[in-house]
Structures are given as structure tokens and as C-alpha cells.
Scaffold this active site. Structure first.
Site, PDB file in Angstrom:
ATOM      1  N   GLU A 162      27.999  14.038 -25.859  1.00 56.75           N
ATOM      2  CA  GLU A 162      28.578  13.139 -24.863  1.00 56.75           C
ATOM      3  C   GLU A 162      29.319  11.955 -25.486  1.00 56.75           C
ATOM      4  O   GLU A 162      28.918  10.805 -25.327  1.00 56.75           O
ATOM      5  CB  GLU A 162      27.485  12.613 -23.930  1.00 56.75           C
ATOM      6  N   ASP A 180      21.628  16.925 -17.699  1.00 61.60           N
ATOM      7  CA  ASP A 180      22.213  15.610 -17.967  1.00 61.60           C
ATOM      8  C   ASP A 180      23.685  15.845 -18.250  1.00 61.60           C
ATOM      9  O   ASP A 180      24.066  16.170 -19.378  1.00 61.60           O
ATOM     10  CB  ASP A 180      21.501  14.944 -19.150  1.00 61.60           C
ATOM     11  N   ASP A 221      27.510  10.323 -14.212  1.00 65.15           N
ATOM     12  CA  ASP A 221      26.524  10.796 -15.192  1.00 65.15           C
ATOM     13  C   ASP A 221      25.243  11.057 -14.411  1.00 65.15           C
ATOM     14  O   ASP A 221      24.560  10.114 -13.991  1.00 65.15           O
ATOM     15  CB  ASP A 221      26.322   9.721 -16.262  1.00 65.15           C
ATOM     16  N   HIS A 281      21.469  13.439 -27.721  1.00 62.42           N
ATOM     17  CA  HIS A 281      20.014  13.270 -27.690  1.00 62.42           C
ATOM     18  C   HIS A 281      19.407  14.591 -27.246  1.00 62.42           C
ATOM     19  O   HIS A 281      20.077  15.427 -26.628  1.00 62.42           O
ATOM     20  CB  HIS A 281      19.596  12.125 -26.755  1.00 62.42           C
ATOM     21  N   HIS A 283      27.666   4.101 -28.363  1.00 63.10           N
ATOM     22  CA  HIS A 283      26.421   4.878 -28.315  1.00 63.10           C
ATOM     23  C   HIS A 283      26.491   6.124 -29.191  1.00 63.10           C
ATOM     24  O   HIS A 283      27.562   6.523 -29.664  1.00 63.10           O
ATOM     25  CB  HIS A 283      26.099   5.281 -26.868  1.00 63.10           C
ATOM     26  N   ASP A 326       0.816  -1.212   0.000  1.00 65.47           N
ATOM     27  CA  ASP A 326       0.000   0.000   0.000  1.00 65.47           C
ATOM     28  C   ASP A 326       0.856   1.272   0.000  1.00 65.47           C
ATOM     29  O   ASP A 326       0.412   2.335   0.414  1.00 65.47           O
ATOM     30  CB  ASP A 326      -0.947   0.011   1.216  1.00 65.47           C
ATOM     31  N   HIS A 368      25.105   1.894 -18.798  1.00 70.40           N
ATOM     32  CA  HIS A 368      24.015   2.279 -17.897  1.00 70.40           C
ATOM     33  C   HIS A 368      24.199   1.610 -16.530  1.00 70.40           C
ATOM     34  O   HIS A 368      23.296   0.960 -16.014  1.00 70.40           O
ATOM     35  CB  HIS A 368      22.659   1.915 -18.507  1.00 70.40           C
ATOM     36  N   ARG A 403      33.686   9.325 -20.263  1.00 76.48           N
ATOM     37  CA  ARG A 403      32.639  10.044 -21.001  1.00 76.48           C
ATOM     38  C   ARG A 403      32.608  11.475 -20.474  1.00 76.48           C
ATOM     39  O   ARG A 403      32.767  11.706 -19.270  1.00 76.48           O
ATOM     40  CB  ARG A 403      31.268   9.377 -20.828  1.00 76.48           C
ATOM     41  N   HIS A 418      15.718  11.850 -22.112  1.00 73.62           N
ATOM     42  CA  HIS A 418      15.752  11.593 -23.550  1.00 73.62           C
ATOM     43  C   HIS A 418      14.473  12.197 -24.118  1.00 73.62           C
ATOM     44  O   HIS A 418      13.484  11.499 -24.348  1.00 73.62           O
ATOM     45  CB  HIS A 418      15.853  10.093 -23.840  1.00 73.62           C
ATOM     46  N   GLU A 452      30.132  14.962 -20.928  1.00 76.76           N
ATOM     47  CA  GLU A 452      28.817  15.355 -21.462  1.00 76.76           C
ATOM     48  C   GLU A 452      28.429  16.736 -20.978  1.00 76.76           C
ATOM     49  O   GLU A 452      28.522  17.036 -19.780  1.00 76.76           O
ATOM     50  CB  GLU A 452      27.766  14.342 -21.014  1.00 76.76           C
ATOM     51  N   TYR A 455      35.532   3.459 -24.130  1.00 82.18           N
ATOM     52  CA  TYR A 455      35.311   2.455 -23.090  1.00 82.18           C
ATOM     53  C   TYR A 455      36.167   1.225 -23.389  1.00 82.18           C
ATOM     54  O   TYR A 455      35.968   0.546 -24.401  1.00 82.18           O
ATOM     55  CB  TYR A 455      33.829   2.070 -23.036  1.00 82.18           C
TER      56      TYR A 455
END
Length: 504
Positions: A444, A325, A313, A413, A409, A74, A296, A466, A420, A468, A448
Site C-alpha cells: 500500500e 484491508d 481504506d 504489514h 508510512h 450499562d 488515519h 493510496r 495489523h 492497497e 500525500y
């Protein structure tokens, strides 16, 4: 023998007698009935609604906020309204569960906005004392119909009137709904259509499904270009994010000392995000060492160790739901190693090339093309591309792409109320579209090198970088909204030294 009572899982004891209810309802000071001023955002939402109205003349448009979602048993998650609802009403933060904005077509043209929601209940009602999900005793007071109308500058009605309003002139007035916002509202719309004979055939069902999808897509695409108020909200989000990054650096020694330091970093950033605005705009990626090579990584369970990098990030979402971001990759010791700096400098060079491509008249995909060429050049210079593969060969979309082993990647974006943002826009309105003043996008790039990558030089393995920033397209170029967060290797080291002093 007494009659057996039905089993119940309701553990709450709610007194029902008349005397108790009268006692609960009396003895309260009068409520403050002063009406709020018109919200600042309410000066901007009419233009948004007018543009939506022009796209769907004569149709009834239904934009739900969504309802509360159960986290466990609940206990509900903190409410966050659907983005389309928030964009066209101006309501952000946790407002307003179960509300629905209806754009009602006027006979003379255009639409009348009407907000249906659950207003403040009177003190002699069952909801006031006994309703743990909506009651004032449990979750605080709600706005009244009058106060919400004053705040937003639109007509308001009780949500109990919604079903009748949607059914009005069914069949004569076309009806569209943003379906993914609220399953119950979508079901009500479907029932209205069914009773009006609008979905009797498979062809009709396909037509209404496409109509709903078109409305949702249009609501998403409209957000590609931000107005001045939205741009200022993005600046506010970036300012809060910069302060949160400062706080993370200041607490790095504690994060290292305590163990499970990624969680400590997540908590420090989240504390400042929640204090500055509504919270984080998405789950923070706090990735130390080889975890940075999981794009991610949100488990955030690892330790922070000197000699490793921390890829953070994260972004602050302000109360209006606009989010930053930003990614920075920080040397946990305060200093980059030679190998770390080589990779970092390559990524930074690529990012600067991407930012330079953020100009009106260029296409969205040009940003990635500029950044990835720099990445590909460095990989070629380091001898990492297969034998016989040069930069142009690997950049060929059909026969190349070898560089994607280390940069999988996209570089950009759109950014706004969703991290996004505008994701439902068609490709021609997004990837292939021309950049226009008011658009906000991330830049960004990254590199890697997984710890088990035997094609990478030994000194590169386990390093992920990275960088960004959030970029606003202007009339003659761009504005880096997150430029206050240092980004060159030298500036990052100086930034950390300034905050940590000798504590690092």
C-alpha cells in the site's frame, strides 16, 4: 417515623416473590437439544494447539477471550474475542465473553484443551429472566456445555470451575497467561502465583512477566503463516470488500447530494460489511479531498465534491474474524484530472513493484524497498527532492529519507485476524524475515500532498493517493486476493462508469 432507606441507583423493578419466579420458569416448549455438527474450523485448530503445546511442554497455558466492555453506563460494546483465543478455539464473531481456553499439560506429554465458559442457564435461574448482561431474555440463548463440546471437539466446563483449575498443583506446574486479554483472569493467575510463593521476589516477578510476554508473542508469531482454511477466509473477506466498494460507488451521487458524504460512504460500506460478515475489520478511512493526506482520517465528517478524490481504506471482517484491508482512491466525478492521474499512476507503478517483490525467499522489507524506490524516482523526476539529493541519497536510511515528506508510512504489514496482524512478533520474525508461502501482507504505497505544502507543485496540493491490495505468498510467487477490485487509473474510471452510468 419510618427508618430511612439506603439510596440506590438501581432503577429496575425485579419481582422477587416465589410465585412469580415459578410462573416465569414454567410453560416453555422443550429446548432443541440436538447437538451441532463439528465446525469446519475445528479440523484446523488441533494442529495450531499442538504447535503451541510443543513450544511450552509441561506448562499450563491460559488464553482468555476477554469480557464485555462498557460503552456507556450499562451499555456494552459488541463483544469481540481476543485474537489468540479465537485462533486456538475457532470461535469468532461475538463469541464467547468471559470464556477461557486452558491447555492443561498431560502427564504423558502434550496438552488437553479445556474451554471454560458461561453456559446456558436453566429457566428457573435468576440469570434467565433478570440478568440484562447474560440472561436469555435479554441477549438470547447461550450454548450448553454439550453443544460447545460438539461444535469445537474439545472438553468444556463451567467458568466457575476456572479458579480451582488454575490453582491445581500450583508451584509444581508452571503457569502462563495472555495477560492483555482479560485483566480479571490475569489477576486470578497472579493470585495463584502469589499463594504458591512464585512471585515473592523481584526476580521471580520479572521471570513470570517475561514468561507471559513470551506466550503472547508466540501466539502472535504463529499466525504469520496461514493454513489453507485461513487463506480461504481471507478470500471471503476480500470478496465481501469488493462488493462493498461497488456499493459505495453506486451511492456516490447520494453521498454528494446529502452533504457530509464521508459519513454516507462509511455507512454504505459498513452496511455491506455487517451483512456479509461480522462488520468492518477496523474504522473505515473515508477521506475526501485534503482529508486523504491525514493518514488515519476516521472522523469522516467531510463533504464529497466533484473534482476531488475519495480515498477509501476499508475492509470487511468475516465471522471468523479474518479481515481484508483494501484501499482505492476514486475520482468523485468519475474522471481523474491530469494532476491526479500523474500522482495516481506513480503510486500504482510503485505498488506493482512492491507486489512483484512478494515472492518466497525475498524478505518482508524488500517489498517496501521496491515500492519506495519508485516513489523516490518520481519525486526526483518532479524536482521535489532537495537540491543535490538523488534517488540513492534519499533512500539512505541514515542521511536521506527526504521522500518521507510525501510518503511517511511503510508499504506493508501482515494481515489476518487483526488488520495489523502478528504485531507482537520480534523484528527478526517480521521486518527481517524471509517471506514464506502462506503469509498474507498488504502492499500500500501512497503519495500525500497536503493543501498547505508550499514545497509541492500548486496543482498537487490537496491530493492524496493510496492504493492497497492483500497479497498471499504462494510457492512460486503470490496471489492478489483483492485483484477483483480495479486498480489502474483507466480501469477505475471504467469501473465507475459501468456502475454509475450517466448518474455520476
Amino acid at each position: 417515623m419510618s427508618e430511612k432507606q439506603p439510596m440506590s441507583s438501581d432503577h429496575r423493578n425485579r419481582p422477587k416473590n416465589k410465585e412469580f419466579r415459578e410462573f416465569i420458569a414454567r410453560g416453555w416448549a422443550p429446548r432443541d437439544e440436538r447437538l451441532p455438527d463439528l465446525a469446519e474450523v475445528a479440523e484446523w485448530t488441533p494442529a495450531r494447539r499442538e504447535a503451541l503445546s510443543e513450544a511450552f511442554p509441561g506448562e499450563r497455558l491460559v488464553l482468555p477471550a476477554g469480557g464485555l466492555k462498557v460503552r456507556s453506563n450499562d451499555t456494552d460494546y459488541v463483544f469481540r474475542p481476543h485474537t489468540a483465543f479465537s485462533y486456538f478455539t475457532g470461535l469468532g464473531a461475538d463469541r464467547e465473553p468471559d470464556a477461557v481456553l486452558v491447555l492443561e499439560p498431560r502427564p504423558e506429554g502434550g496438552h488437553e484443551p479445556i474451554l471454560y465458559f458461561r453456559p446456558l442457564a436453566p429457566r428457573d435461574s435468576e440469570e434467565f429472566f433478570a440478568d440484562s448482561r447474560y440472561g436469555e431474555f435479554w441477549v438470547g440463548s447461550r450454548p450448553t456445555l454439550e453443544s460447545m463440546a460438539a461444535e469445537l471437539g474439545i472438553e468444556t466446563r463451567h467458568v466457575e470451575q476456572l479458579a480451582d483449575a488454575l490453582a491445581k498443583d500450583a508451584g509444581a506446574v508452571s503457569l502462563r497467561v495472555v495477560r492483555d486479554a482479560d485483566a480479571e483472569v490475569a489477576a486470578t493467575v497472579d493470585q495463584v502465583r502469589s499463594e504458591a510463593g512464585l512471585v515473592a521476589t523481584e526476580e521471580q516477578q520479572t521471570a513470570v512477566a517475561e514468561a507471559d510476554a513470551e506466550l503472547a508473542r508466540h501466539c502472535s508469531t504463529m499466525r504469520l503463516v496461514k493454513d489453507e482454511w485461513e487463506a480461504d477466509q481471507m478470500r471471503l473477506a476480500c470478496e465481501g470488500t469488493a462488493r462493498a466498494f461497488d456499493a459505495v460507488i453506486a451511492d456516490l451521487p447520494e453521498a454528494k447530494r446529502r452533504g457530509r458524504g464521508e459519513r454516507w460512504v462509511e455507512g454504505i460500506f459498513g452496511l455491506h460489511a455487517r451483512h456479509h460478515g461480522n462488520g468492518v475489520g477496523y474504522d473505515s478511512i473515508c477521506a475526501a479531498g485534503n482529508h486523504a493526506n491525514t493518514l488515519h482520517w476516521i472522523r469522516n465528517t467531510g463533504d464529497l465534491r466533484d473534482g476531488d478524490l475519495l480515498l477509501l481504506d476499508a475492509g470487511v471482517e468475516v465471522d471468523s474474524l479474518f479481515t481484508a484491508d483494501v484501499t482505492r482512491t476514486l475520482p468523485i466525478s468519475g474522471r481523474f484530472s491530469d494532476a491526479q492521474r500523474r500522482i495516481y499512476d506513480a503510486v500504482h507503478e510503485a505498488q506493482q513493484a512492491g507486489i512483484a517483490a512478494c515472492r518466497p525467499g525475498n524478505r518482508f522489507k524488500d517489498v517496501h524497498a521496491a515500492a519506495i524506490r519508485v516513489i523516490a524516482q518520481h519525486l526526483f523526476d518532479w524536482g521535489l527532492l532537495p537540491e543535490g539529493v538523488d534517488v540513492d541519497t534519499t533512500l539512505d536510511a541514515d542521511t536521506g529519507q527526504y521522500h518521507r515528506r510525501w510518503m511517511v508510512h511503510g508499504t506493508s504489514h501482515h494481515l489476518g485476524m487483526d488488520v495489523h496482524d502478528c504485531a507482537m512478533a520480534l523484528r527478526e520474525d517480521y521486518m527481517d524475515a524471509e517471506l514464506r508461502p502462506g503469509m498474507v501482507l498488504t502492499v500500500e504505497p501512497g503519495l500525500y500532498f497536503k493543501a498547505d505544502d508550499e514545497l509541492a507543485p500548486a496543482e498537487f496540493r490537496g491530493i492524496g493517493v493510496r492504493i492497497e491490495d492483500d497479497i498471499l505468498i504462494t510457492d512460486d510467487g503470490c496471489e492478489n486476493l483483492s485483484a477483483m477490485v480495479p486498480s489502474t487509473a483507466d480501469d477505475v474510471e471504467a469501473w465507475m462508469a459501468r456502475i454509475l452510468g450517466d448518474a455520476g
